[in-house]
Design an enzyme around this catalytic site. Structure first.
Site, PDB file in Angstrom:
ATOM      1  N   GLY A 239     106.294  26.018  66.443  1.00  0.00           N
ATOM      2  CA  GLY A 239     105.434  25.193  65.607  1.00  0.00           C
ATOM      3  C   GLY A 239     104.715  24.044  66.268  1.00  0.00           C
ATOM      4  O   GLY A 239     103.815  23.454  65.655  1.00  0.00           O
ATOM      5  N   PRO A 276     108.541  28.852  70.557  1.00  0.00           N
ATOM      6  CA  PRO A 276     107.117  28.515  70.559  1.00  0.00           C
ATOM      7  C   PRO A 276     106.248  29.755  70.739  1.00  0.00           C
ATOM      8  O   PRO A 276     106.593  30.656  71.503  1.00  0.00           O
ATOM      9  CB  PRO A 276     106.977  27.582  71.767  1.00  0.00           C
ATOM     10  CG  PRO A 276     108.092  27.972  72.675  1.00  0.00           C
ATOM     11  CD  PRO A 276     109.206  28.489  71.820  1.00  0.00           C
ATOM     12  N   GLY A 277     105.153  29.815  70.008  1.00  0.00           N
ATOM     13  CA  GLY A 277     104.201  30.900  70.164  1.00  0.00           C
ATOM     14  C   GLY A 277     102.846  30.342  70.551  1.00  0.00           C
ATOM     15  O   GLY A 277     102.354  30.500  71.671  1.00  0.00           O
ATOM     16  N   ARG A 278     102.265  29.590  69.611  1.00  0.00           N
ATOM     17  CA  ARG A 278     100.905  29.071  69.791  1.00  0.00           C
ATOM     18  C   ARG A 278     100.767  28.232  71.062  1.00  0.00           C
ATOM     19  O   ARG A 278      99.801  28.350  71.795  1.00  0.00           O
ATOM     20  CB  ARG A 278     100.542  28.199  68.578  1.00  0.00           C
ATOM     21  CG  ARG A 278      99.092  27.758  68.543  1.00  0.00           C
ATOM     22  CD  ARG A 278      98.865  26.740  67.417  1.00  0.00           C
ATOM     23  NE  ARG A 278      99.328  27.200  66.130  1.00  0.00           N
ATOM     24  CZ  ARG A 278      98.593  27.920  65.274  1.00  0.00           C
ATOM     25  NH1 ARG A 278      97.350  28.210  65.542  1.00  0.00           N
ATOM     26  NH2 ARG A 278      99.115  28.314  64.122  1.00  0.00           N
ATOM     27  N   ARG A 314      90.646  33.359  62.599  1.00  0.00           N
ATOM     28  CA  ARG A 314      91.158  32.021  62.289  1.00  0.00           C
ATOM     29  C   ARG A 314      90.155  31.120  61.572  1.00  0.00           C
ATOM     30  O   ARG A 314      90.530  30.430  60.622  1.00  0.00           O
ATOM     31  CB  ARG A 314      91.727  31.341  63.551  1.00  0.00           C
ATOM     32  CG  ARG A 314      92.908  32.134  64.151  1.00  0.00           C
ATOM     33  CD  ARG A 314      93.634  31.387  65.252  1.00  0.00           C
ATOM     34  NE  ARG A 314      94.277  30.200  64.726  1.00  0.00           N
ATOM     35  CZ  ARG A 314      93.770  28.989  64.769  1.00  0.00           C
ATOM     36  NH1 ARG A 314      92.645  28.745  65.386  1.00  0.00           N
ATOM     37  NH2 ARG A 314      94.416  27.983  64.214  1.00  0.00           N
ATOM     38  N   TYR A 318      91.768  30.153  58.123  1.00  0.00           N
ATOM     39  CA  TYR A 318      92.430  28.838  58.090  1.00  0.00           C
ATOM     40  C   TYR A 318      91.438  27.684  58.244  1.00  0.00           C
ATOM     41  O   TYR A 318      91.860  26.570  58.552  1.00  0.00           O
ATOM     42  CB  TYR A 318      93.436  28.714  59.243  1.00  0.00           C
ATOM     43  CG  TYR A 318      94.421  29.846  59.409  1.00  0.00           C
ATOM     44  CD1 TYR A 318      95.445  30.057  58.483  1.00  0.00           C
ATOM     45  CD2 TYR A 318      94.354  30.671  60.522  1.00  0.00           C
ATOM     46  CE1 TYR A 318      96.353  31.080  58.671  1.00  0.00           C
ATOM     47  CE2 TYR A 318      95.268  31.693  60.716  1.00  0.00           C
ATOM     48  CZ  TYR A 318      96.271  31.894  59.777  1.00  0.00           C
ATOM     49  OH  TYR A 318      97.171  32.901  59.977  1.00  0.00           O
ATOM     50  N   CYS A 346      79.381  41.800  57.168  1.00  0.00           N
ATOM     51  CA  CYS A 346      78.637  41.578  55.933  1.00  0.00           C
ATOM     52  C   CYS A 346      79.373  40.697  54.948  1.00  0.00           C
ATOM     53  O   CYS A 346      79.672  41.130  53.831  1.00  0.00           O
ATOM     54  CB  CYS A 346      78.310  42.918  55.307  1.00  0.00           C
ATOM     55  SG  CYS A 346      77.425  43.940  56.463  1.00  0.00           S
ATOM     56  N   GLU A 347      79.760  39.531  55.344  1.00  0.00           N
ATOM     57  CA  GLU A 347      80.175  38.518  54.377  1.00  0.00           C
ATOM     58  C   GLU A 347      79.967  37.133  54.964  1.00  0.00           C
ATOM     59  O   GLU A 347      80.043  36.940  56.176  1.00  0.00           O
ATOM     60  CB  GLU A 347      81.607  38.716  53.875  1.00  0.00           C
ATOM     61  CG  GLU A 347      82.660  38.977  54.889  1.00  0.00           C
ATOM     62  CD  GLU A 347      84.003  39.215  54.183  1.00  0.00           C
ATOM     63  OE1 GLU A 347      84.561  38.227  53.695  1.00  0.00           O
ATOM     64  OE2 GLU A 347      84.466  40.360  54.133  1.00  0.00           O
ATOM     65  N   TYR A 375      97.213  34.083  67.873  1.00  0.00           N
ATOM     66  CA  TYR A 375      96.744  34.489  66.553  1.00  0.00           C
ATOM     67  C   TYR A 375      95.271  34.900  66.609  1.00  0.00           C
ATOM     68  O   TYR A 375      94.504  34.668  65.684  1.00  0.00           O
ATOM     69  CB  TYR A 375      97.015  33.377  65.514  1.00  0.00           C
ATOM     70  CG  TYR A 375      98.462  32.942  65.539  1.00  0.00           C
ATOM     71  CD1 TYR A 375      99.452  33.785  65.057  1.00  0.00           C
ATOM     72  CD2 TYR A 375      98.856  31.724  66.107  1.00  0.00           C
ATOM     73  CE1 TYR A 375     100.796  33.418  65.116  1.00  0.00           C
ATOM     74  CE2 TYR A 375     100.192  31.355  66.177  1.00  0.00           C
ATOM     75  CZ  TYR A 375     101.153  32.209  65.678  1.00  0.00           C
ATOM     76  OH  TYR A 375     102.475  31.856  65.742  1.00  0.00           O
TER      77      TYR A 375
END
Ligand code: PLP
Length: 421
Positions: A239, A276-278, A314, A318, A346-347, A375
Protein backbone atom coordinates in the site's frame (compact mmCIF):
# COMPACT_ATOMS: atom_id res chain seq x y z
CA UNK A 1 13.91 7.49 -8.76
CA UNK A 2 13.78 5.51 -11.98
CA UNK A 3 15.99 4.71 -14.95
CA UNK A 4 13.97 6.51 -17.65
CA UNK A 5 16.01 9.60 -18.46
CA UNK A 6 16.73 11.83 -21.42
CA UNK A 7 20.14 11.52 -23.02
CA UNK A 8 21.13 13.74 -25.91
CA UNK A 9 17.52 14.71 -26.44
CA UNK A 10 16.03 11.21 -26.46
CA UNK A 11 14.24 9.25 -23.73
CA UNK A 12 16.02 6.09 -22.66
CA UNK A 13 15.10 3.04 -20.63
CA UNK A 14 18.41 2.36 -18.87
CA UNK A 15 20.84 2.24 -21.83
CA UNK A 16 18.29 1.61 -24.55
CA UNK A 17 16.61 4.42 -26.53
CA UNK A 18 12.81 4.12 -26.33
CA UNK A 19 12.62 4.89 -30.05
CA UNK A 20 14.71 1.80 -30.77
CA UNK A 21 12.26 -0.42 -28.89
CA UNK A 22 9.35 1.26 -30.67
CA UNK A 23 10.95 0.56 -34.03
CA UNK A 24 11.43 -3.10 -33.10
CA UNK A 25 8.08 -3.94 -31.48
CA UNK A 26 5.67 -1.25 -32.72
CA UNK A 27 3.42 0.86 -30.51
CA UNK A 28 1.83 0.91 -28.06
CA UNK A 29 3.87 -1.16 -25.62
CA UNK A 30 4.90 -1.37 -21.98
CA UNK A 31 8.57 -1.23 -21.06
CA UNK A 32 10.06 -2.05 -17.65
CA UNK A 33 13.47 -1.30 -16.22
CA UNK A 34 15.21 -4.13 -14.39
CA UNK A 35 17.42 -1.72 -12.43
CA UNK A 36 14.38 0.20 -11.18
CA UNK A 37 12.51 -2.97 -10.15
CA UNK A 38 15.53 -4.20 -8.24
CA UNK A 39 16.24 -0.84 -6.68
CA UNK A 40 12.70 -0.60 -5.31
CA UNK A 41 12.76 -4.15 -3.97
CA UNK A 42 16.11 -3.42 -2.32
CA UNK A 43 14.77 -0.25 -0.66
CA UNK A 44 12.18 -2.36 1.19
CA UNK A 45 14.60 -5.14 1.97
CA UNK A 46 17.07 -2.62 3.39
CA UNK A 47 14.34 -0.78 5.30
CA UNK A 48 13.64 -3.96 7.29
CA UNK A 49 17.27 -4.83 7.85
CA UNK A 50 17.87 -6.17 11.33
CA UNK A 51 14.44 -7.79 11.56
CA UNK A 52 13.55 -11.28 10.42
CA UNK A 53 11.54 -10.43 7.31
CA UNK A 54 10.39 -11.34 3.82
CA UNK A 55 9.32 -8.86 1.14
CA UNK A 56 6.52 -10.58 -0.78
CA UNK A 57 5.95 -8.72 -4.02
CA UNK A 58 2.20 -8.24 -4.65
CA UNK A 59 2.33 -9.65 -8.14
CA UNK A 60 -1.10 -8.40 -9.15
CA UNK A 61 0.64 -5.05 -9.79
CA UNK A 62 2.63 -6.47 -12.73
CA UNK A 63 2.75 -10.21 -13.10
CA UNK A 64 4.85 -11.01 -16.15
CA UNK A 65 7.05 -13.99 -15.30
CA UNK A 66 10.17 -12.10 -16.34
CA UNK A 67 9.39 -9.51 -13.67
CA UNK A 68 8.64 -12.20 -11.10
CA UNK A 69 11.90 -13.98 -11.88
CA UNK A 70 13.89 -10.74 -11.67
CA UNK A 71 12.51 -10.07 -8.19
CA UNK A 72 12.59 -13.67 -6.99
CA UNK A 73 16.27 -13.94 -7.91
CA UNK A 74 16.88 -10.91 -5.69
CA UNK A 75 15.19 -12.75 -2.80
CA UNK A 76 11.56 -11.63 -3.02
CA UNK A 77 8.65 -13.82 -2.06
CA UNK A 78 5.28 -13.37 -3.76
CA UNK A 79 1.84 -12.33 -2.60
CA UNK A 80 -0.80 -13.91 -4.84
CA UNK A 81 -4.54 -13.28 -4.96
CA UNK A 82 -5.75 -16.08 -7.24
CA UNK A 83 -4.98 -19.63 -8.26
CA UNK A 84 -3.76 -18.30 -11.59
CA UNK A 85 -1.26 -16.01 -9.91
CA UNK A 86 -0.11 -18.90 -7.73
CA UNK A 87 0.57 -21.05 -10.80
CA UNK A 88 2.26 -18.14 -12.58
CA UNK A 89 4.58 -17.56 -9.60
CA UNK A 90 5.44 -21.26 -9.54
CA UNK A 91 6.05 -21.20 -13.31
CA UNK A 92 8.48 -18.33 -12.75
CA UNK A 93 10.39 -20.56 -10.32
CA UNK A 94 9.17 -19.15 -7.00
CA UNK A 95 9.09 -21.92 -4.37
CA UNK A 96 5.78 -22.49 -2.58
CA UNK A 97 7.27 -21.66 0.80
CA UNK A 98 7.82 -18.08 -0.44
CA UNK A 99 4.26 -17.60 -1.71
CA UNK A 100 1.50 -16.13 0.46
CA UNK A 101 -2.10 -16.37 -0.71
CA UNK A 102 -4.32 -13.36 -0.04
CA UNK A 103 -7.80 -12.50 -1.23
CA UNK A 104 -11.37 -12.41 -0.02
CA UNK A 105 -12.81 -15.14 -2.25
CA UNK A 106 -10.42 -18.06 -2.61
CA UNK A 107 -12.26 -20.98 -4.17
CA UNK A 108 -11.89 -24.61 -3.07
CA UNK A 109 -10.01 -25.36 -6.30
CA UNK A 110 -7.59 -22.50 -5.72
CA UNK A 111 -7.01 -23.60 -2.13
CA UNK A 112 -6.37 -27.19 -3.25
CA UNK A 113 -3.91 -26.02 -5.92
CA UNK A 114 -1.92 -23.97 -3.43
CA UNK A 115 -1.99 -26.53 -0.63
CA UNK A 116 -0.83 -29.37 -2.82
CA UNK A 117 1.82 -27.24 -4.52
CA UNK A 118 3.15 -25.82 -1.25
CA UNK A 119 2.33 -22.49 0.37
CA UNK A 120 3.94 -20.23 2.93
CA UNK A 121 0.58 -19.28 4.38
CA UNK A 122 -3.00 -18.42 3.56
CA UNK A 123 -4.15 -15.01 4.70
CA UNK A 124 -7.68 -16.01 5.65
CA UNK A 125 -10.44 -13.45 5.31
CA UNK A 126 -13.51 -15.14 6.82
CA UNK A 127 -14.69 -18.05 8.95
CA UNK A 128 -16.38 -19.87 6.04
CA UNK A 129 -13.06 -19.72 4.16
CA UNK A 130 -11.30 -21.09 7.24
CA UNK A 131 -13.64 -24.09 7.26
CA UNK A 132 -12.98 -24.80 3.59
CA UNK A 133 -9.18 -24.60 3.99
CA UNK A 134 -9.43 -26.89 7.02
CA UNK A 135 -11.52 -29.46 5.14
CA UNK A 136 -9.18 -29.51 2.13
CA UNK A 137 -6.08 -29.73 4.31
CA UNK A 138 -7.55 -32.73 6.17
CA UNK A 139 -8.52 -34.34 2.88
CA UNK A 140 -4.93 -33.95 1.62
CA UNK A 141 -3.42 -35.02 4.94
CA UNK A 142 -1.74 -31.63 5.38
CA UNK A 143 -1.79 -28.79 7.87
CA UNK A 144 -2.38 -25.34 6.36
CA UNK A 145 -0.41 -22.44 7.86
CA UNK A 146 -2.70 -19.43 8.22
CA UNK A 147 -2.92 -15.89 9.39
CA UNK A 148 -6.27 -14.14 9.73
CA UNK A 149 -6.66 -10.82 7.97
CA UNK A 150 -8.06 -8.34 10.42
CA UNK A 151 -9.87 -5.21 9.36
CA UNK A 152 -8.61 -2.48 11.71
CA UNK A 153 -11.26 0.08 10.67
CA UNK A 154 -8.68 2.66 9.66
CA UNK A 155 -9.16 5.33 7.01
CA UNK A 156 -6.34 4.84 4.51
CA UNK A 157 -7.04 8.31 3.01
CA UNK A 158 -6.75 7.04 -0.52
CA UNK A 159 -9.10 6.64 -3.51
CA UNK A 160 -12.34 4.92 -2.40
CA UNK A 161 -11.89 2.08 -4.91
CA UNK A 162 -8.56 1.04 -3.38
CA UNK A 163 -9.24 1.62 0.34
CA UNK A 164 -9.63 -1.74 2.08
CA UNK A 165 -9.23 -1.16 5.81
CA UNK A 166 -12.54 0.42 6.82
CA UNK A 167 -15.19 -1.68 8.50
CA UNK A 168 -17.58 -1.17 5.56
CA UNK A 169 -15.05 -2.73 3.14
CA UNK A 170 -15.37 -6.41 2.23
CA UNK A 171 -11.92 -7.32 3.53
CA UNK A 172 -10.84 -9.26 6.61
CA UNK A 173 -12.66 -9.86 9.86
CA UNK A 174 -13.54 -7.03 12.23
CA UNK A 175 -10.64 -6.65 14.64
CA UNK A 176 -13.11 -6.62 17.55
CA UNK A 177 -14.08 -10.22 16.73
CA UNK A 178 -10.49 -11.45 16.50
CA UNK A 179 -10.46 -13.46 19.76
CA UNK A 180 -13.51 -15.41 18.74
CA UNK A 181 -12.25 -16.07 15.20
CA UNK A 182 -8.77 -17.11 16.36
CA UNK A 183 -10.31 -19.51 18.89
CA UNK A 184 -12.37 -20.99 16.07
CA UNK A 185 -9.25 -21.35 13.88
CA UNK A 186 -7.31 -22.99 16.70
CA UNK A 187 -10.06 -25.58 17.08
CA UNK A 188 -9.67 -26.76 13.47
CA UNK A 189 -7.06 -29.55 13.19
CA UNK A 190 -6.21 -28.83 9.53
CA UNK A 191 -5.01 -25.33 10.35
CA UNK A 192 -1.97 -23.97 12.09
CA UNK A 193 -2.43 -20.38 13.22
CA UNK A 194 0.89 -18.62 12.80
CA UNK A 195 0.12 -14.93 12.73
CA UNK A 196 -1.91 -11.88 11.84
CA UNK A 197 -2.43 -10.17 8.49
CA UNK A 198 -3.54 -6.64 7.69
CA UNK A 199 -3.71 -4.62 4.45
CA UNK A 200 -5.50 -1.29 4.56
CA UNK A 201 -5.35 -0.04 0.98
CA UNK A 202 -3.23 1.10 -1.90
CA UNK A 203 -1.47 4.34 -2.88
CA UNK A 204 -1.22 5.58 0.71
CA UNK A 205 0.64 8.86 0.84
CA UNK A 206 0.93 9.24 4.61
CA UNK A 207 2.31 7.04 7.36
CA UNK A 208 -0.42 7.81 9.87
CA UNK A 209 -2.96 5.20 8.68
CA UNK A 210 -0.23 2.56 8.76
CA UNK A 211 0.72 3.64 12.26
CA UNK A 212 -2.88 3.37 13.48
CA UNK A 213 -3.30 -0.05 11.90
CA UNK A 214 0.05 -1.46 13.04
CA UNK A 215 -0.50 -0.21 16.58
CA UNK A 216 -3.77 -2.14 16.64
CA UNK A 217 -1.95 -5.21 15.28
CA UNK A 218 0.64 -4.90 18.08
CA UNK A 219 -2.09 -4.80 20.72
CA UNK A 220 -3.85 -7.72 19.10
CA UNK A 221 -0.63 -9.76 19.01
CA UNK A 222 -0.27 -9.44 22.77
CA UNK A 223 -3.93 -10.19 23.37
CA UNK A 224 -3.93 -13.30 21.18
CA UNK A 225 -0.70 -14.51 22.75
CA UNK A 226 -2.27 -14.15 26.18
CA UNK A 227 -5.13 -16.28 24.89
CA UNK A 228 -2.68 -19.04 24.02
CA UNK A 229 -2.01 -18.46 20.30
CA UNK A 230 1.56 -18.69 19.08
CA UNK A 231 1.60 -15.49 17.02
CA UNK A 232 5.00 -15.36 15.36
CA UNK A 233 4.48 -13.81 11.92
CA UNK A 234 2.93 -10.45 11.07
CA UNK A 235 1.95 -9.80 7.46
CA UNK A 236 1.56 -6.05 7.12
CA UNK A 237 0.23 -5.86 3.57
CA UNK A 238 1.31 -3.39 0.92
CA UNK A 239 0.00 0.00 0.00
CA UNK A 240 2.85 2.47 0.23
CA UNK A 241 2.17 5.09 -2.46
CA UNK A 242 4.38 6.41 -5.22
CA UNK A 243 4.83 9.91 -6.62
CA UNK A 244 2.73 10.06 -9.80
CA UNK A 245 3.79 13.62 -10.51
CA UNK A 246 7.10 15.29 -10.16
CA UNK A 247 5.61 18.23 -8.36
CA UNK A 248 3.31 16.94 -5.64
CA UNK A 249 4.30 16.02 -2.12
CA UNK A 250 6.30 12.85 -2.24
CA UNK A 251 4.86 9.93 -0.26
CA UNK A 252 6.95 8.59 2.64
CA UNK A 253 10.03 6.59 1.70
CA UNK A 254 10.39 2.86 2.31
CA UNK A 255 13.06 3.60 4.91
CA UNK A 256 10.56 5.72 6.89
CA UNK A 257 7.94 3.01 6.50
CA UNK A 258 10.45 0.42 7.74
CA UNK A 259 11.27 2.57 10.75
CA UNK A 260 7.58 2.82 11.57
CA UNK A 261 7.25 -0.97 11.41
CA UNK A 262 10.19 -1.39 13.76
CA UNK A 263 8.79 1.24 16.11
CA UNK A 264 5.27 -0.17 16.30
CA UNK A 265 6.01 -3.90 16.08
CA UNK A 266 9.73 -4.41 16.66
CA UNK A 267 9.34 -5.36 20.34
CA UNK A 268 7.14 -8.37 19.53
CA UNK A 269 9.90 -10.57 18.13
CA UNK A 270 7.78 -11.58 15.15
CA UNK A 271 8.81 -12.34 11.62
CA UNK A 272 7.68 -9.42 9.45
CA UNK A 273 6.19 -9.80 5.99
CA UNK A 274 5.27 -6.93 3.71
CA UNK A 275 3.46 -7.07 0.38
CA UNK A 276 4.39 -4.03 -1.70
CA UNK A 277 3.23 -4.03 -5.31
CA UNK A 278 2.85 -0.52 -6.68
CA UNK A 279 6.03 0.88 -5.15
CA UNK A 280 8.14 -1.88 -6.70
CA UNK A 281 6.63 -1.88 -10.19
CA UNK A 282 4.89 1.49 -10.63
CA UNK A 283 7.77 3.74 -11.52
CA UNK A 284 9.65 0.85 -13.12
CA UNK A 285 7.39 0.92 -16.18
CA UNK A 286 6.29 3.20 -19.00
CA UNK A 287 3.56 2.84 -21.55
CA UNK A 288 4.79 4.15 -24.88
CA UNK A 289 2.29 5.28 -27.48
CA UNK A 290 2.27 7.10 -30.79
CA UNK A 291 0.34 10.17 -31.87
CA UNK A 292 -2.08 9.20 -34.66
CA UNK A 293 -3.80 12.54 -35.19
CA UNK A 294 -3.76 16.04 -33.83
CA UNK A 295 -7.31 17.30 -34.05
CA UNK A 296 -8.56 20.81 -33.47
CA UNK A 297 -11.85 20.90 -31.61
CA UNK A 298 -14.11 23.57 -30.21
CA UNK A 299 -11.72 25.62 -28.11
CA UNK A 300 -9.37 22.71 -27.57
CA UNK A 301 -6.93 20.48 -29.38
CA UNK A 302 -6.91 16.71 -29.07
CA UNK A 303 -3.90 14.46 -29.24
CA UNK A 304 -5.28 11.14 -30.44
CA UNK A 305 -2.94 8.29 -29.51
CA UNK A 306 -2.75 4.67 -30.57
CA UNK A 307 -2.88 3.66 -26.87
CA UNK A 308 -6.27 3.64 -25.16
CA UNK A 309 -8.16 2.98 -21.94
CA UNK A 310 -8.10 -0.76 -22.62
CA UNK A 311 -4.30 -0.63 -22.49
CA UNK A 312 -4.01 1.63 -19.42
CA UNK A 313 -7.26 1.95 -17.52
CA UNK A 314 -6.10 3.87 -14.46
CA UNK A 315 -7.15 7.35 -15.65
CA UNK A 316 -10.64 6.12 -16.61
CA UNK A 317 -11.09 3.94 -13.54
CA UNK A 318 -9.46 5.88 -10.72
CA UNK A 319 -9.19 9.39 -12.18
CA UNK A 320 -5.46 8.67 -11.99
CA UNK A 321 -2.85 11.12 -13.16
CA UNK A 322 0.08 9.93 -15.27
CA UNK A 323 2.81 12.27 -16.38
CA UNK A 324 3.00 12.06 -20.16
CA UNK A 325 6.25 13.09 -21.81
CA UNK A 326 7.48 13.38 -25.36
CA UNK A 327 10.04 10.69 -26.18
CA UNK A 328 11.98 13.25 -28.18
CA UNK A 329 13.02 15.79 -25.55
CA UNK A 330 11.51 19.21 -26.27
CA UNK A 331 14.07 21.87 -27.08
CA UNK A 332 14.76 24.16 -24.11
CA UNK A 333 12.29 27.03 -23.94
CA UNK A 334 9.89 25.53 -26.47
CA UNK A 335 6.38 26.79 -25.89
CA UNK A 336 4.00 24.20 -24.49
CA UNK A 337 0.33 24.08 -25.38
CA UNK A 338 -2.65 22.40 -23.75
CA UNK A 339 -4.06 19.23 -25.30
CA UNK A 340 -6.75 16.76 -24.35
CA UNK A 341 -4.91 13.46 -24.67
CA UNK A 342 -7.20 10.64 -25.72
CA UNK A 343 -7.27 7.15 -27.20
CA UNK A 344 -9.29 5.79 -30.13
CA UNK A 345 -11.86 3.83 -28.06
CA UNK A 346 -15.49 4.77 -28.59
CA UNK A 347 -16.26 6.31 -25.25
CA UNK A 348 -15.50 9.63 -23.66
CA UNK A 349 -13.99 7.77 -20.69
CA UNK A 350 -11.09 7.04 -23.00
CA UNK A 351 -9.38 10.25 -21.97
CA UNK A 352 -5.92 10.15 -20.42
CA UNK A 353 -5.59 13.83 -19.59
CA UNK A 354 -7.45 17.07 -20.11
CA UNK A 355 -5.79 20.35 -21.02
CA UNK A 356 -2.35 18.92 -20.39
CA UNK A 357 0.55 21.13 -21.40
CA UNK A 358 2.73 19.39 -23.94
CA UNK A 359 5.33 20.51 -26.44
CA UNK A 360 3.99 20.73 -30.00
CA UNK A 361 3.51 17.17 -31.30
CA UNK A 362 2.79 15.71 -34.70
CA UNK A 363 1.42 12.44 -36.00
CA UNK A 364 4.06 9.74 -35.64
CA UNK A 365 5.65 11.29 -32.54
CA UNK A 366 6.10 9.03 -29.51
CA UNK A 367 4.91 9.82 -26.01
CA UNK A 368 5.58 7.93 -22.79
CA UNK A 369 3.23 7.54 -19.82
CA UNK A 370 5.30 7.53 -16.67
CA UNK A 371 4.51 5.44 -13.58
CA UNK A 372 2.62 2.90 -15.68
CA UNK A 373 4.42 -0.20 -14.44
CA UNK A 374 1.88 -1.13 -11.77
CA UNK A 375 -1.79 -1.87 -12.49
CA UNK A 376 -1.10 -1.16 -16.16
CA UNK A 377 -0.54 -4.21 -18.36
CA UNK A 378 -2.26 -6.48 -15.85
CA UNK A 379 -5.53 -4.55 -16.08
CA UNK A 380 -5.52 -4.33 -19.87
CA UNK A 381 -8.30 -5.84 -21.95
CA UNK A 382 -9.05 -6.43 -25.61
CA UNK A 383 -11.99 -4.05 -25.63
CA UNK A 384 -12.70 -2.88 -29.19
CA UNK A 385 -10.77 -6.00 -30.37
CA UNK A 386 -7.55 -4.19 -29.65
CA UNK A 387 -4.73 -6.69 -29.03
CA UNK A 388 -3.11 -6.72 -25.59
CA UNK A 389 -0.01 -4.64 -26.05
CA UNK A 390 3.45 -6.17 -25.74
CA UNK A 391 5.64 -5.97 -22.67
CA UNK A 392 9.37 -5.36 -22.94
CA UNK A 393 12.03 -5.70 -20.24
CA UNK A 394 15.24 -3.68 -20.38
CA UNK A 395 18.43 -4.77 -18.66
CA UNK A 396 21.34 -2.38 -19.18
CA UNK A 397 21.83 -2.12 -22.93
CA UNK A 398 19.71 -5.19 -23.65
CA UNK A 399 15.99 -5.49 -24.14
CA UNK A 400 13.66 -8.42 -24.67
CA UNK A 401 10.00 -8.79 -25.51
CA UNK A 402 8.55 -10.57 -22.48
CA UNK A 403 5.03 -10.80 -23.89
CA UNK A 404 4.29 -10.67 -27.58
CA UNK A 405 1.48 -8.74 -29.15
CA UNK A 406 -1.07 -11.36 -30.24
CA UNK A 407 -2.06 -11.42 -33.89
CA UNK A 408 -5.62 -10.61 -34.91
CA UNK A 409 -6.01 -14.23 -35.99
CA UNK A 410 -5.15 -15.44 -32.48
CA UNK A 411 -7.72 -13.11 -30.98
CA UNK A 412 -10.46 -13.83 -33.48
CA UNK A 413 -9.91 -17.59 -33.47
CA UNK A 414 -10.50 -17.74 -29.73
CA UNK A 415 -14.23 -17.45 -30.42
CA UNK A 416 -16.06 -20.65 -31.18
CA UNK A 417 -19.28 -20.72 -33.16
CA UNK A 418 -22.14 -22.96 -31.96
CA UNK A 419 -23.28 -25.70 -34.33
CA UNK A 420 -26.67 -24.08 -34.93
CA UNK A 421 -25.10 -21.11 -36.70
C1 PLP B 1 -3.23 -5.04 -3.72
C2 PLP B 1 -2.65 -5.68 -2.52
C3 PLP B 1 -1.32 -5.44 -2.15
C4 PLP B 1 -0.43 -4.48 -2.90
O1 PLP B 1 -0.82 -3.15 -2.78
P1 PLP B 1 0.13 -2.00 -3.37
O2 PLP B 1 -0.62 -0.78 -3.13
O3 PLP B 1 0.31 -2.31 -4.81
O4 PLP B 1 1.41 -2.06 -2.62
C5 PLP B 1 -0.82 -6.11 -1.06
N1 PLP B 1 -1.57 -6.98 -0.35
C6 PLP B 1 -2.86 -7.24 -0.67
C7 PLP B 1 -3.63 -8.19 0.15
C8 PLP B 1 -3.44 -6.59 -1.76
O5 PLP B 1 -4.71 -6.84 -2.07
Amino acid sequence: MDHFLYRDGALYAEDVPISEIAAAVGTPFYVYSTATLLRHFQLFDDALEGTDHLVCYAMKAASNQAILKTLAQAGAGMDVVSGGEYLRAKAAGVPGDKIVFSGVGKTADEIRTALSGGIRQFNVESEPEMEVINAIALELGLVAPITVRVNPDVDAKTHAKIATGKSENKFGIPIARASEVYAHAASLPGLEVIGIDVHIGSQLTELEPFELAYTKVAELTEKLRSEGHNIRRLDLGGGLGIPYTRSNDAPPLPVEYGALIKKTLGHLDCEIEIEPGRLIAGNAGLMVSKVIYVKSGEGRDFLILDGAMNDLIRPAMYEAHHDIVAVQEPAPGVEQQPYDIVGPVCETGDTFAKQRNMPPLEPGDLVAFRSAGAYGAVMASEYNTRPLIPEVLVHGDQFAVIRERPSFDEIINRDTIPTWL
